[in-house]
Design an enzyme around this catalytic site. Structure first.
Site, PDB file in Angstrom:
ATOM      1  N   LYS A   1      34.530  40.556  71.188  1.00 30.60           N
ATOM      2  CA  LYS A   1      35.465  40.896  70.111  1.00 30.60           C
ATOM      3  C   LYS A   1      36.032  39.620  69.497  1.00 30.60           C
ATOM      4  CE  LYS A   1      39.837  43.279  69.212  1.00 30.60           C
ATOM      5  NZ  LYS A   1      40.623  42.066  68.846  1.00 30.60           N
TER       6      LYS A   1
ATOM      7  N   GLY B   1      40.950  45.858  61.638  1.00 29.49           N
ATOM      8  CA  GLY B   1      41.685  45.061  60.657  1.00 29.49           C
ATOM      9  C   GLY B   1      42.059  45.814  59.403  1.00 29.49           C
ATOM     10  N   GLY B   2      43.304  46.262  59.316  1.00 26.50           N
ATOM     11  CA  GLY B   2      43.804  46.897  58.098  1.00 26.50           C
ATOM     12  C   GLY B   2      43.406  48.347  57.906  1.00 26.50           C
ATOM     13  N   VAL B   3      42.798  48.963  58.909  1.00 23.17           N
ATOM     14  CA  VAL B   3      42.331  50.351  58.778  1.00 23.17           C
ATOM     15  C   VAL B   3      43.510  51.295  59.016  1.00 23.17           C
ATOM     16  CG1 VAL B   3      40.746  52.091  59.652  1.00 23.17           C
ATOM     17  CG2 VAL B   3      40.022  49.702  59.527  1.00 23.17           C
TER      18      VAL B   3
ATOM     19  N   ARG C   1      46.831  37.952  63.752  1.00 21.13           N
ATOM     20  CA  ARG C   1      47.898  37.465  64.614  1.00 21.13           C
ATOM     21  C   ARG C   1      47.630  36.087  65.221  1.00 21.13           C
ATOM     22  NH1 ARG C   1      51.556  40.828  66.289  1.00 21.13           N
ATOM     23  NH2 ARG C   1      51.571  40.231  68.496  1.00 21.13           N
TER      24      ARG C   1
ATOM     25  N   GLY D   1      44.247  50.049  65.472  1.00 22.87           N
ATOM     26  CA  GLY D   1      45.297  49.432  66.263  1.00 22.87           C
ATOM     27  C   GLY D   1      46.692  49.919  65.947  1.00 22.87           C
ATOM     28  N   ARG D   2      47.311  49.357  64.916  1.00 22.35           N
ATOM     29  CA  ARG D   2      48.727  49.627  64.658  1.00 22.35           C
ATOM     30  C   ARG D   2      49.056  51.114  64.461  1.00 22.35           C
ATOM     31  NH1 ARG D   2      47.775  44.430  62.484  1.00 22.35           N
ATOM     32  NH2 ARG D   2      49.300  42.854  63.148  1.00 22.35           N
TER      33      ARG D   2
ATOM     34  N   HIS E   1      41.839  39.492  65.086  1.00 21.44           N
ATOM     35  CA  HIS E   1      42.963  39.828  65.963  1.00 21.44           C
ATOM     36  C   HIS E   1      44.157  40.356  65.161  1.00 21.44           C
ATOM     37  CE1 HIS E   1      43.599  39.453  70.332  1.00 21.44           C
ATOM     38  NE2 HIS E   1      44.877  39.614  70.026  1.00 21.44           N
TER      39      HIS E   1
ATOM     40  N   SER F   1      36.525  40.918  63.963  1.00 19.12           N
ATOM     41  CA  SER F   1      37.984  41.003  64.108  1.00 19.12           C
ATOM     42  C   SER F   1      38.606  39.625  63.999  1.00 19.12           C
ATOM     43  CB  SER F   1      38.328  41.616  65.477  1.00 19.12           C
ATOM     44  OG  SER F   1      39.729  41.629  65.696  1.00 19.12           O
TER      45      SER F   1
END
Length: 340
Positions: free
Chosen positions: A212, A268-270, A239, A290-291, A236, A234
């Site tokens: 990754k 990333g940004g999804v 970050r 992620g977020r 990250h 990615s």
């Protein structure tokens, strides 16, 4: 429970760490690392979101894709859709600590499975967090993927053996964590890897190995060379390196170079099922989230995570109908236009 309620609860629980903005684009939280933001100016986090927004879909309605098949082959497992929960740790120092690490990771692992997919579990400067993740996966017969920080090889191999002991689906290293501020602050050495070091890691296990943090064609080809079975395109989540390229922008050239030689995942940004479709059209085989998953966990534990994923799955399904894609193999660059 609905998405509005989840976001409201999460906003309260994560106060001071995440604002749960109407649009999660890295603007308000720029520089907040530790926390939920992007490194320094937050440029990379913002680029991930902005560049994905420049990808536009081509609406098509004269076709027979009335009931698209979203099934995704992930090594020896069949997932209901091509979305996997990304490996994230640090409830206490990144998210505010309203959930313990164990509560957070149990919510993520079980909520993902409830929706028909799996979670990756992460590694951290706090060594107990990797153990919490392993324990969560052990309870579900290893249905997930441990991702390990780029520590010294011997430490990584020890953690790989722990992943093997719970019969995880695969194992990996997030080499993009080489410059993480949170690791440095806690006195946990991480850093880049040589080709020889990576070959040692791959040869240490019979599990499929995931690398990754790939952002160039050169390193994607090196991942194939060392015997990795999958990469994650990615940075990250923006970050670790300010002013880096977005994952959406580098994905097409990486896909052109190694598609079919290695599984290509991306993050990333999804933020939606539409974004997932865009990443698949740009050349990914599957997508990590992620977020939004963090918001789901803090807003509603397992149910919140499952609701976030179910909503994305439904959005992807609807997008496939309205672009004429009957299955994942039908999704390609002909379904989009790009403005960069």
């Amino acid at each position: 429970m609905n998405l509005r309620e989840i976001r409201s609860v999460a906003r309260e629980k994560m106060k001071g760490y995440c604002r749960v903005c109407p649009v999660c684009n890295g603007v308000a939280c720029a520089g907040e690392v530790p926390g939920m933001g992007g490194s320094l100016t937050g440029s990379t986090f913002k680029n991930n979101v902005d560049d994905l927004n420049k990808v536009k879909l081509r609406l098509k309605t004269i076709h027979n894709a009335k009931d698209p098949n979203l099934e995704f082959e992930f090594f020896d497992s069949k997932l209901d859709f091509p979305i996997i929960t990304a490996p994230i740790t640090g409830s206490a120092f990144n998210m505010g600590g309203a959930l313990t690490e164990r509560e957070y990771i149990d919510s993520v692992v079980n909520g993902s499975l409830s929706s028909g997919t799996i979670a990756m579990i992460g590694d951290s400067a706090d060594l107990t967090m990797y153990e919490d993740g392993l324990n969560a996966l052990k309870k579900v017969e290893g249905k997930g993927v441990p991702i390990i920080k780029p520590r010294e090889n011997q430490a990584i191999i020890e953690n790989i053996k722990k992943a093997e002991s719970i019969n995880s689906i695969a194992v990996g290293v997030d080499i993009d964590g080489a410059g993480l501020v949170t690791m440095a602050l806690k006195g946990q050495p991480v850093g880049p890897k040589t080709v020889e070091e990576l070959k040692e890691l791959v040869s240490s296990t019979n599990l499929p190995f995931i690398l990754k943090g790939i952002m160039t064609v050169e390193e994607a080809e090196l991942a194939v060379e060392i015997g990795a079975k999958a990469i994650v395109v990615s940075n990250h989540g923006g970050r670790v390196l300010d002013h880096a390229e977005s994952t959406a922008k580098v994905l097409p050239e990486i896909s052109k170079a190694v598609k079919g030689k290695i599984m290509i995942l991306v993050d990333g940004g999804v933020r939606s099922g539409v974004d997932v479709f865009k990443m698949l059209s740009l050349g990914a085989d599957g997508v990590l989230i992620g977020r939004p998953i963090i918001i789901g966990a803090f807003g509603g534990y397992e149910e919140g995570v499952s609701l976030i994923l179910d909503n994305m799955k439904n959005e992807l399904y609807q997008t496939m109908i309205l672009t004429g894609c009957k299955d994942l193999a039908s999704i390609d660059s002909s379904n989009i236009s790009v403005e960069w």
